[in-house]
Every structure is written in structure tokens, then in C-alpha cells.
Design a protein around this motif. Structure first.
Motif, PDB file in Angstrom:
ATOM      1  N   ARG A  20      -8.208   1.443   6.290  1.00 26.19           N
ATOM      2  CA  ARG A  20      -7.211   0.411   6.032  1.00 26.19           C
ATOM      3  C   ARG A  20      -7.253  -0.646   7.133  1.00 26.19           C
ATOM      4  O   ARG A  20      -7.453  -0.314   8.311  1.00 26.19           O
ATOM      5  N   ASP A  63       0.851  -1.185   0.000  1.00 30.91           N
ATOM      6  CA  ASP A  63       0.000   0.000   0.000  1.00 30.91           C
ATOM      7  C   ASP A  63       0.891   1.241   0.000  1.00 30.91           C
ATOM      8  O   ASP A  63       1.942   1.270   0.627  1.00 30.91           O
ATOM      9  N   ALA A  92      -1.986  -4.215   3.080  1.00 30.62           N
ATOM     10  CA  ALA A  92      -3.201  -3.565   3.565  1.00 30.62           C
ATOM     11  C   ALA A  92      -4.383  -3.895   2.670  1.00 30.62           C
ATOM     12  O   ALA A  92      -4.230  -4.233   1.501  1.00 30.62           O
TER      13      ALA A  92
END
Length: 243
Positions: free
Chosen positions: A23, A1, A8
Motif C-alpha cells: 500500500r 481502502d 491508498a
């Protein structure tokens, strides 16, 4: 990410007036939700996300991002031009299909993704199984595959690309530029016609029915065509879409 050194799952969203992000981190356990009542500061958005992740990751050993040795045969097969195929808004989709295209080419560390807009290259590190990521990312963000007909495709986040012709893509952009240039000439054409019509009027020439509209309305349309992007940009920069 992007911005988080851990795998994530999540999503971002926002329009004029708010930004949001959530997230979840499988390796860390917890996650976060961030809601901002404003959309004018991308820097604040990124910094708050960074602070939230730093809080969740404190005292933890973060896993290394995935990497793999470059597969030169797979990279050679993926090399080529790809056309953007899934515009988010169909009303303006024709512009996105024209302008949001990519080229994949070999790179010393793996693969390079060349963006048609901006003209800069994004180096990609192999992660295995035809997957790639940017150096600062924690997981695969670009995947090269084939569709049911066997054509090469690229999935990069929310964007989906299909193999196409670079020459045809460039020709479409040139045609758009030519059309815009023609539109911009309409006011000048109308001005030149007005001068000639004025001289003809002094010499006793009368206008043919519809002649005035034939020259004036394209000029008006051209001026509005030029004004609309400037107006929309002003609305966005001032955050005034609602008013």
C-alpha cells in the motif's frame, strides 16, 4: 481502502502458502510491503496490516473519507439487477457468472448492494460522481457508470457487473440446482436397477449388451462429482495443494 482510514493505492495477492500486500498513501507519503510465508490465518493478515498502518499514521491527522448527499435520481437510475461479467478463471467462470450477481436498491443513506451469495445487503455511502463506499472505507470502492452501448454497469474493486435480468439469473441458478439434483439421483437409480436386475437374473433374464455400463458409469461419475468438491475443500483447509 478496507482497514485503512486514508486513501491508498496498492494490491493484495496470495495462494496456498503465502499472502502479500502493498500500500502507498498519497496523503501520508510513505507506504508498506507485507509478505507472509503462510496463508492459514486471515486474522493475522488483517492485524499485521492494521499495525503497519497505525505505525505510518502515528501523530498524523487523517483526512475525512469522501461523502456526498444522495442523488435520488441517480440512485433510481442505478437500481436493478447486475450480472457478474469478468470471472478471473475462465475454466470455472460459468459458475461465477451464475452465482456472483448483485442487486442495487435505494437505501436511506444512499444505496444498498445485495449479494446473491449469502443473501445479505451491503450499505453504501455516496461519494459523488456516481461513486459509493462502505462506511468503514476511506474512498470510493463502487462506481456506477454506463458502457459504450449505454447499458448500466458497476465496477466494484476487481469485479465488473453488467445490467441484466433478475428473473433470468434466478432461472439459471434453478437449472444448475436441478442438474445437480439429477446427478445425485444417478447412484440411487443404479442401485434400484441393480436390485431389479438381480431379481431378473434369478428368473433367468440376461443383461442386454451395454446395459450394465449404461447404469453404472453415470453412478460412478455422480459419486466422483460429489467427491471432488469435498476433496478440494480438504486440500485447501489443510494447506496441502502442493502435495
Amino acid at each position: 481502502d478496507v482497514g485503512h482510514r486514508a486513501r491508498a493505492r496498492g494490491h493484495d495477492g496470495g495462494i496456498d502458502g503465502f499472502l502479500s500486500c502493498y500500500r502507498y498513501f498519497p496523503e501520508l507519503g510513505p507506504g508498506y510491503v507485507m509478505l507472509l510465508n503462510g496463508s492459514h490465518s486471515v486474522r493475522a493478515y488483517a492485524e499485521i496490516r492494521g499495525l503497519l498502518f497505525a505505525h505510518l499514521a502515528r501523530g498524523r491527522v487523517l483526512p475525512e473519507p469522501p461523502s456526498a448527499a444522495p442523488d435520488r435520481e441517480a440512485i433510481a437510475a442505478a437500481t436493478g439487477h447486475y450480472d457478474f461479467a469478468n470471472p478471473r478463471v475462465e475454466f470455472t467462470g460459468f459458475l461465477e457468472r451464475l452465482l456472483v450477481n448483485i442487486d442495487l436498491r435505494p437505501d436511506p443513506d444512499g444505496l444498498a448492494l445485495d449479494l446473491q451469495i449469502g443473501g445479505h445487503a451491503v450499505p453504501l455511502v455516496p461519494t459523488g460522481a456516481d461513486g459509493y463506499r462502505q462506511a468503514h472505507e476511506s474512498g470510493t470502492s463502487v462506481r456506477v457508470a454506463r458502457d459504450r452501448e449505454g447499458r448500466p454497469i458497476v465496477s466494484a474493486g476487481w469485479a465488473y457487473f453488467e445490467a441484466g435480468s433478475r428473473a433470468w439469473a434466478q432461472a439459471r441458478v434453478l437449472a444448475l440446482q436441478a442438474a445437480l439434483a439429477t446427478i445425485q439421483l444417478a447412484p440411487l437409480w443404479a442401485l434400484g436397477w441393480a436390485l431389479l436386475a438381480g431379481i431378473g437374473r434369478l428368473r433367468g433374464r440376461r443383461l442386454i449388451p451395454g446395459e450394465l455400463a449404461l447404469h453404472v458409469w453415470p453412478a460412478v461419475a455422480a459419486l466422483l462429482c460429489l467427491a471432488i468438491p469435498a476433496l478440494l475443500l480438504l486440500v485447501v483447509t489443510r494447506g496441502a495443494a502442493a502435495t
